[in-house]
Every structure is written in structure tokens, then in C-alpha cells.
Design a protein around this motif. Structure first.
Motif, PDB file in Angstrom:
ATOM      1  N   GLU A 173      -4.961  10.904   4.520  1.00 29.19           N
ATOM      2  CA  GLU A 173      -5.263   9.937   3.464  1.00 29.19           C
ATOM      3  C   GLU A 173      -4.361   8.712   3.541  1.00 29.19           C
ATOM      4  O   GLU A 173      -4.774   7.605   3.207  1.00 29.19           O
ATOM      5  N   PHE A 174      -3.135   8.918   3.995  1.00 26.56           N
ATOM      6  CA  PHE A 174      -2.220   7.784   4.132  1.00 26.56           C
ATOM      7  C   PHE A 174      -2.746   6.824   5.211  1.00 26.56           C
ATOM      8  O   PHE A 174      -2.704   5.603   5.040  1.00 26.56           O
TER       9      PHE A 174
ATOM     10  N   LEU B 187       0.838  -1.200   0.000  1.00 22.12           N
ATOM     11  CA  LEU B 187       0.000   0.000   0.000  1.00 22.12           C
ATOM     12  C   LEU B 187       0.876   1.255   0.000  1.00 22.12           C
ATOM     13  O   LEU B 187       0.578   2.231  -0.689  1.00 22.12           O
TER      14      LEU B 187
ATOM     15  N   LEU C 238       2.059   1.803  -3.462  1.00 25.93           N
ATOM     16  CA  LEU C 238       0.996   2.394  -4.289  1.00 25.93           C
ATOM     17  C   LEU C 238       0.924   3.905  -4.068  1.00 25.93           C
ATOM     18  O   LEU C 238       0.836   4.684  -5.021  1.00 25.93           O
ATOM     19  N   ALA C 239       0.967   4.306  -2.800  1.00 31.10           N
ATOM     20  CA  ALA C 239       0.899   5.736  -2.475  1.00 31.10           C
ATOM     21  C   ALA C 239       2.077   6.479  -3.104  1.00 31.10           C
ATOM     22  O   ALA C 239       1.920   7.565  -3.663  1.00 31.10           O
TER      23      ALA C 239
ATOM     24  N   GLN D 159       3.594   5.739  -5.762  1.00 28.66           N
ATOM     25  CA  GLN D 159       3.392   5.866  -7.208  1.00 28.66           C
ATOM     26  C   GLN D 159       2.516   7.070  -7.546  1.00 28.66           C
ATOM     27  O   GLN D 159       2.573   7.610  -8.645  1.00 28.66           O
ATOM     28  N   VAL D 160       1.692   7.471  -6.563  1.00 28.39           N
ATOM     29  CA  VAL D 160       0.772   8.582  -6.798  1.00 28.39           C
ATOM     30  C   VAL D 160       1.410   9.910  -6.403  1.00 28.39           C
ATOM     31  O   VAL D 160       1.307  10.901  -7.118  1.00 28.39           O
ATOM     32  N   THR D 161       2.090   9.933  -5.263  1.00 25.19           N
ATOM     33  CA  THR D 161       2.693  11.175  -4.797  1.00 25.19           C
ATOM     34  C   THR D 161       3.825  10.883  -3.822  1.00 25.19           C
ATOM     35  O   THR D 161       3.728   9.959  -3.018  1.00 25.19           O
ATOM     36  N   PRO D 162       4.901  11.671  -3.888  1.00 26.52           N
ATOM     37  CA  PRO D 162       6.002  11.429  -2.954  1.00 26.52           C
ATOM     38  C   PRO D 162       5.645  11.845  -1.524  1.00 26.52           C
ATOM     39  O   PRO D 162       6.281  11.405  -0.579  1.00 26.52           O
TER      40      PRO D 162
ATOM     41  N   PRO E 181       2.324  11.874   0.559  1.00 36.59           N
ATOM     42  CA  PRO E 181       0.886  11.686   0.752  1.00 36.59           C
ATOM     43  C   PRO E 181       0.378  12.456   1.981  1.00 36.59           C
ATOM     44  O   PRO E 181       1.063  12.470   3.008  1.00 36.59           O
ATOM     45  N   PRO E 182      -0.774  13.105   1.886  1.00 30.44           N
ATOM     46  CA  PRO E 182      -1.341  13.762   3.068  1.00 30.44           C
ATOM     47  C   PRO E 182      -1.572  12.722   4.165  1.00 30.44           C
ATOM     48  O   PRO E 182      -2.110  11.647   3.872  1.00 30.44           O
TER      49      PRO E 182
END
Lengths: 439, 439
Positions: free
Chosen positions: B65-66, B50, B53-54, B56-59, B61-62
Motif C-alpha cells: 500500500e505504501f 505522502l 500522510l501515511a 498519520q494513519v499508521t506507523p 504501512p504495509p
């Protein structure tokens, strides 16, 4: 400006790239001045993978726990989507179905939405945030247990949220450009339908069109929510599912991409909206039923008690010599085994001769509000199918629909023939199927 | 009978096989007549997947949301575990941290448990069910947001639940047979410790032992919850972390596998419980600090303002000629960069000459309640390390602990030498590392 609810399906958020693309689209809507609530499904194959895990543990998972398991899927996609939006400089907050106030009945796996109390979502919007809501899930009103809504659940979540918040439009993003006059895989010249009424869309959904689930359209009709079905892979206008006055209201809220009113007015409303087909049904024939009062009732009461939904019914004219008749009906294939077992038990009571089961059938339906006032539509439909060399086994009709059951192998030919007979063919190929994952 | 809280870590539920094995163990406890509450971590590598995955979306993560994302991990494992138990004929219900009433502070990623209100868990037990609770997660008391507890969080969830429900024992299942006198990978003759006091276990956790997290032991001590650390891959008795009177209470509740009272009474309490080591620290030396009142205070206030936890401190005797001194301290390596940056900013104000940074150090600690009353323990410890050819760089002590900082390459030799010097070696190899996944 307006309040826009957007729903993105699993194929639109299949991987990190998809999630980022969707995030850009959401941010663009926000920057156009709208409040945005997003409903998201689980990523690509997540639901299948979780189902597979459950199968490794037990062949018969308890429904409560299976719902708990599956709801992890949207939790992952919604958190990632909120992260991707944050990466673009906007504030986004994700909410589970329970947090978003999606209250349901307590039937796990096929719960129905009773009410939506979107207090936290409203608060997020008031704070300037984009709200991301998990589709397909809720919390049962009485037992406070996590539930899932069953097939088409995310679409229904989106429309229910849109209704409870008074949204100006509910955009359903998928991997095709909208609702087409027929399945483009069967009829390459199928046309995108710019606008379709709730009633027609309901008939389409009931007749095998998979683009929107029946429940979702019913919800939209009841609360006058315009649905805009479109592709997340293109920026083209899709299909508006709404009655004309509802579209007009959306236009006044300055919701983007509403159909042009002049064009709409000029466009002659076609008699026929489209041709749907369905390969999920089977046919059961009860042969040699004694022609006595109450025998048919007995048969269908037995099926109703077994919670089996019957679609079409045909009863032959009774043979004068024999005093017996045949009764045929169609039903979902998944219920076939159950129906045969239930009917076998009443063989002696009813006194019928034989049960026949045929799951090599298909249903082809012609849908259009215009057929109400146009005699001869059904005749033209039957003729087109016959000329395509396909035999009609059963017929049923409504005010705005004619359906026939044919041999499964004849479905494609019947759809194409009907599509052509009612001048639905486009001059060039309009339908594109998007999606890097091939889903 | 009693109320047993069991906690299973990620390596115990790494796959469907592991989940089924754990389910059998839980059902056996239930069948022995106990009420059972189970706390479970995410399966094997789920958290890493997981996190990936995070990324891959953003270095970045807030954190809200994490946390939302990571909590999907336990949701999956707890639902599967409940299914596996149902498969064995017992009723099991899974609950998220929020549903189980785990109320926390609102710092995402490192929330602390404020209170546990386990009404739903109590109700599940009253109905005869086994309750499965997601570890590592909760809901913030004020903002009602989903939180995670950070490292060691599932152990803490288990002990906090045990405390709030008045459990007779909290069993922590892992992939080793208990707490050993040293890390068996370094000292193959390390012995399992049958019982260890809360104070000693706290020192061990603070000195690098990874088997239980500091916070979890603190919680257990405060509420007198006996912890039984044991392997989910064997049925051996593990290590009881508790003071003697707490063990006695557990025994009276007929909790299985409590240590034998006669054996315990006969067993001479050893002076030393074990040797811990830690390779996660670094050392910073501030060279040439003017020997004036308040200079050291200025340095450490700066570090405190940057929220950096200092471990050991050594100040050299001031040089008479120079009027300057050197100050060295150890700190977590992860804070090294931040500490150096903060100190560099006050170079001119403090007037020191130079900053040195060394992350090739290790800490070796000797822990034992008996050293309070046994003079000469520290001397024997230092001598053993010297005879192993390892140079001691820093020293710190508490009532029941002596720690030294040595060169990283000398850690293994120092641990082995100390273990041997205090007669901790077993006559045969006791430690087994289980786990099909090699974790």
C-alpha cells in the motif's frame, strides 16, 4: 453471509481521522461475517487541488492527461484506507479502476462503464482480504487509456461493482443520514425517507437532488441492486433505494440494517415521496416565431445538433392577429451561451423577432408514485405555490412527478409550501449534517 | 536523428513554473529532430508529504500500500508535464511505470528492474508524440503488483528505458551542472569533470557521491548507454558518464552537446578524477576476539545472515601474549542497531571481550583510473591527509580507488587537502547550485 459493497465519499475520508473512522466501520462489517468491497473517492479537496495545479500549467489541459492527473486522488485515499485497515489487524488491498476491471468508453472526463471484470477483486475476497477500489475511474476497453467517469462517478463504480459481483447491498456513505423529503437546509422539518423506489429516486435525481447521481440509480434499477444511502458519521439506518422485493432478497442474505418487514408492511405508502429543487437551469424564450409548420422543429434540431439537452418546453397559443407565437424552454445554465449563439445563427432562416435569456429561475418538483392514482395532486401543488406568493412560469409532468419553473427567489418558499401541503413535515427535526470539514 | 531519453528530478519540477521550464527544454529537443522519452520524478516535496500522510494513519504501512501511495506522486508530475508540453503545441502522452512496461521484482519499496517492454512508448514515438514516463515505479513481473524501486529509482528507470529502446543518450537533469571533482560545498574550487568512465563513476557512487545511484551506473555500463548529467537550470554541457567509444557512437547520432573529440583527444587524461566523501557509515569494533581459526568467519557470517552489508574491515595483528585480536569494520549507520544486536547474541560462542560502536566517522575516497599505472598515489593521499592534521583510522583500496575512514570532524579538511594535493583545483569557481526552492 453476504457480500457488501460500501462507498465512501470525499467528505468521509477528508483527513487521517476520517480515514481511520471509516476503516473501523469497514472492519466492523467484515467482522459481522460479510465479504466487503469498498469504493472510495479522493480525499476532501484533493480533486480541487489537482484541478488548480493543472490550471497553473495550462488553461486547457488535454483530457487524457487531466484524467491521468485526477486519478492520483483516489490512488492516495485508497492506499491510506488500506493502511488504516491493516492497522486494525485485517488484510486490505487497494486496486485502481483499471486493476479492478472497470472497463469504460474512451470519452475522457465523462466515460461510461461498459463492463466490470472483477477477477482480482474476487481473488482478494477469496484470500480473506478486504478489497478497496478507486471510485470515479476506469480503463477504456478499446484504447486501454485511463478514464474518469465524471460527476457521480464513484457512486456508479460502487453500483456497477455490486452488480458484477452479485452483491447483496451497495451502501453509499455520505455526510447526511439518507434521502430526505426535501433539502433540510430549506425545510428544517424534512423527514428521512425509509425506502424509496428506483423510479422515484430517478425522478428526484433528475430534478436536482444531489444525493445520488442519475446514472448510478439507473444502474441499480437495471441490475436490481439495493442501495442503502446513509451517513458515515452515524450508525443510523439511512434510506433504502430499492423496490420491495429487492429489499426482501437483501434481508434473506442477512445484510445488516435492512428495514423491518412488519414496519414496512404497516407503513402506509405515502402519495408523495418528496419535493426536489434545482437552481442550475436557465430559460430561453424565442419571441415572435412565425406560426408555420416546421419552425419549432428547426429550432430544436439546431439545439440538438449543438448537443444541448432541453428540459421543459412551453409554446404560447398563437396570436390570431399576428400569426406569431413565443416558444420558451429550460436548459442547463452551463449550456446557455452555446444555445444562444446557435439560435442567433438561425434568426433569419426562422424569422423570429427576438431571443430572451433568463438564468434567474429555479425548478421545484413534487415526486411520488402515489400521484398516479390520486387525482388532484397537481392542483394542490399549484395552489400551495400560489398561496406562497410565487408565480409559476412553466409546468411539466410525468406519471410520478409534477415540476414547475418559478423565479429563483421563490424556490425556497415554493418548496416549503409544497412540503407542508402534502403533510411531509416531521414533528421534530430529523436531519443532521455531519462532517468536521463543513463540507 | 537520434533517440534521447531525458530524466528530470523532483527539484526540476518542484512547481508549475519548473514544469513549464522543463517542458520548453523537452520541446526544444524534439524540435531539434530527436525522438524524446522523458522520465520524471514526483514534484519537489510530494513524496515527503505522502509519507507524512501515511504516518498519520499508521506507523507501519504495509509495503504494497505504501508503494501504491507513493506512485501517485509521479502520476501527478507526469500528467502536468504532458499538459505543459501540449500548451507549447506538441503532443505528449504520460505513462505509468506499468504502462511503460517496467517489469520488476516483487520486493515492495526496493524492487529491481528485470526487464522493460516499452511497446506503448515505441508506439507513442511512432505517432510523433513525446512520451512521459513515471520514474521510480514499475509492476512486478509475477504478481502484477505496483512496485517502487527505492533510492535513485528514477535514474535507473531512465537508463533502463534508454537501454531497452536503444537510445543514443540518457540525459539526467539535476540542480547542479554535472559531476564535480569534489562536493563544491566543501571545496569551492572543485572542477566539473567533462567525461568520466563508468568504472570511476561506479566507485564515486559507491563512495558517497549522490549525483547518480550505483544501480543506474551499473545498468548504463552493462548496456553501453552514455549518461549526460547536467543542470535543468542552465544550458551548459555537464558531465558525460561513458567510455570514449560510447561517446563516439552518440556523436555519430548527432546527439547535441557531445564533448568535442579534438578537445577530448588533446586533454591529458588526469590521474585522479575526484575526491568523494561519505558521512553515512559507522564503525563497529569487536575487541579481544580469540585468535582461532573460524572466529572471524563466524562474526561475518552472523552479519551476513542479518543482511547487513559490510564495507571496510581491519584486523589488528594478534597480541602474542594474549592470543587475542581486535576486528573493526564499517557499515551503514542505519544497520548499526541491528548489527550490534546480532553480534551481542554470539558473545559467548565467539568469546570476544567487548563491542564498541562509533558513528562519528566519515569516509574519504580518491578515485581515478590513472592510479593503476602511477605508483605513489596512495602515499601522496595519506600524506596530504596527515598534513591536514587528520588521523586515518581504516584504509581500503581497489584498482582505481583509495579510501580512508577518519573522524567525522576531519572529513572536510581531508577532502580539501586531497583535492589540492592532486592539483584538482580550478582557477575560478565553476560550481553553481541552482533551484528556486533551495533544494
Amino acid at each position: 453471509m453476504g457480500l457488501v459493497v460500501q462507498k465512501y465519499g470525499g467528505s468521509s475520508v477528508a483527513d487521517a481521522q476520517g480515514i481511520k473512522r471509516v476503516a473501523q466501520r469497514i472492519v466492523a462489517t467484515k467482522k459481522a461475517g460479510h465479504d466487503v468491497v469498498v469504493v472510495v473517492s479522493a480525499m476532501g479537496d484533493t480533486t480541487d487541488e489537482l484541478t488548480d495545479l493543472a490550471q497553473q500549467v495550462t488553461p486547457l489541459p488535454p483530457p487524457r492527461e487531466f484524467d491521468m492527473l485526477l486519478t492520483a486522488g483516489e490512488r492516495i485515499s485508497m492506499a491510506l484506507l488500506a493502511m488504516a485497515i491493516a492497522q486494525l489487524g485485517q488484510v486490505a488491498k487497494s486496486y485502481t479502476g483499471s486493476q479492478a476491471g472497470v472497463l469504460t468508453t474512451s470519452q475522457h472526463g465523462r466515460a461510461k462503464i461498459i463492463d466490470v471484470t472483477p477477477g482480482r477483486i474476487r481473488q482478494a475476497l477469496d484470500e480473506g482480504a478486504i478489497a478497496i477500489v478507486a471510485g470515479f475511474q476506469g480503463v477504456s476497453q478499446d484504447t486501454k487509456e485511463i478514464t474518469t467517469l465524471g460527476r457521480g462517478g464513484s457512486d456508479t463504480t460502487a453500483v456497477a461493482l455490486a452488480a458484477s459481483m452479485g452483491a447483496d447491498v451497495c451502501e453509499i456513505y455520505t455526510d447526511v443520514d439518507g434521502v430526505f423529503t426535501a433539502d433540510p437546509r430549506i425545510v428544517p422539518t424534512a423527514r428521512r425517507i425509509p425506502r424509496i423506489s428506483y423510479s422515484e429516486m430517478l425522478e428526484m435525481a433528475a430534478c436536482g437532488s444531489k444525493i445520488l447521481h442519475l446514472r448510478c440509480v439507473e444502474y441499480a434499477r437495471r441490475y436490481h441492486i439495493p442501495i442503502h444511502v446513509r451517513s458515515s458519521f452515524s450508525t443510523k439506518i439511512g434510506t433504502w433505494v430499492a423496490d420491495p422485493e429487492v429489499v426482501e432478497t437483501a434481508r434473506r442474505a442477512h445484510v445488516t440494517d435492512t428495514p423491518d418487514p412488519i414496519e414496512e408492511a404497516e407503513m402506509e405508502q405515502p402519495i408523495i415521496s418528496g419535493v426536489s429543487h434545482d437552481r442550475t437551469e436557465a430559460k430561453i424564450t424565442v419571441v415572435g416565431v412565425p406560426d408555420k409548420v416546421g419552425e419549432a422543429a428547426h429550432i430544436f434540431r439546431t439545439l440538438a445538433d449543438a448537443e444541448i439537452n432541453i428540459d421543459m418546453i412551453v409554446q404560447n397559443v398563437s396570436g390570431v392577429a399576428t400569426g406569431r407565437t413565443d416558444i420558451s424552454f429550460s436548459l442547463p445554465r452551463v449550456d446557455g451561451q452555446q444555445a444562444m449563439t446557435s439560435l442567433a445563427k438561425i434568426k433569419d432562416t426562422v424569422g423570429y423577432e427576438q431571443l430572451l435569456y433568463d438564468d434567474r429561475i429555479g425548478k421545484v418538483s413534487l415526486i411520488g408514485a402515489g400521484m398516479r392514482t390520486n387525482p388532484g395532486v397537481a392542483a394542490r401543488f399549484f395552489q400551495a405555490i400560489s398561496e406562497a406568493g410565487v408565480n409559476i412560469e412553466m409546468i411539466s409532468t410525468s406519471e410520478i412527478r409534477v415540476s414547475v419553473v418559478v423565479d429563483e427567489d421563490g424556490v425556497d418558499a415554493a418548496v416549503a409550501a409544497a412540503h407542508h401541503a402534502f403533510d411531509l413535515d416531521a414533528t421534530e427535526v430529523e436531519a443532521v449534517v455531519y462532517g468536521g470539514t463543513g463540507r
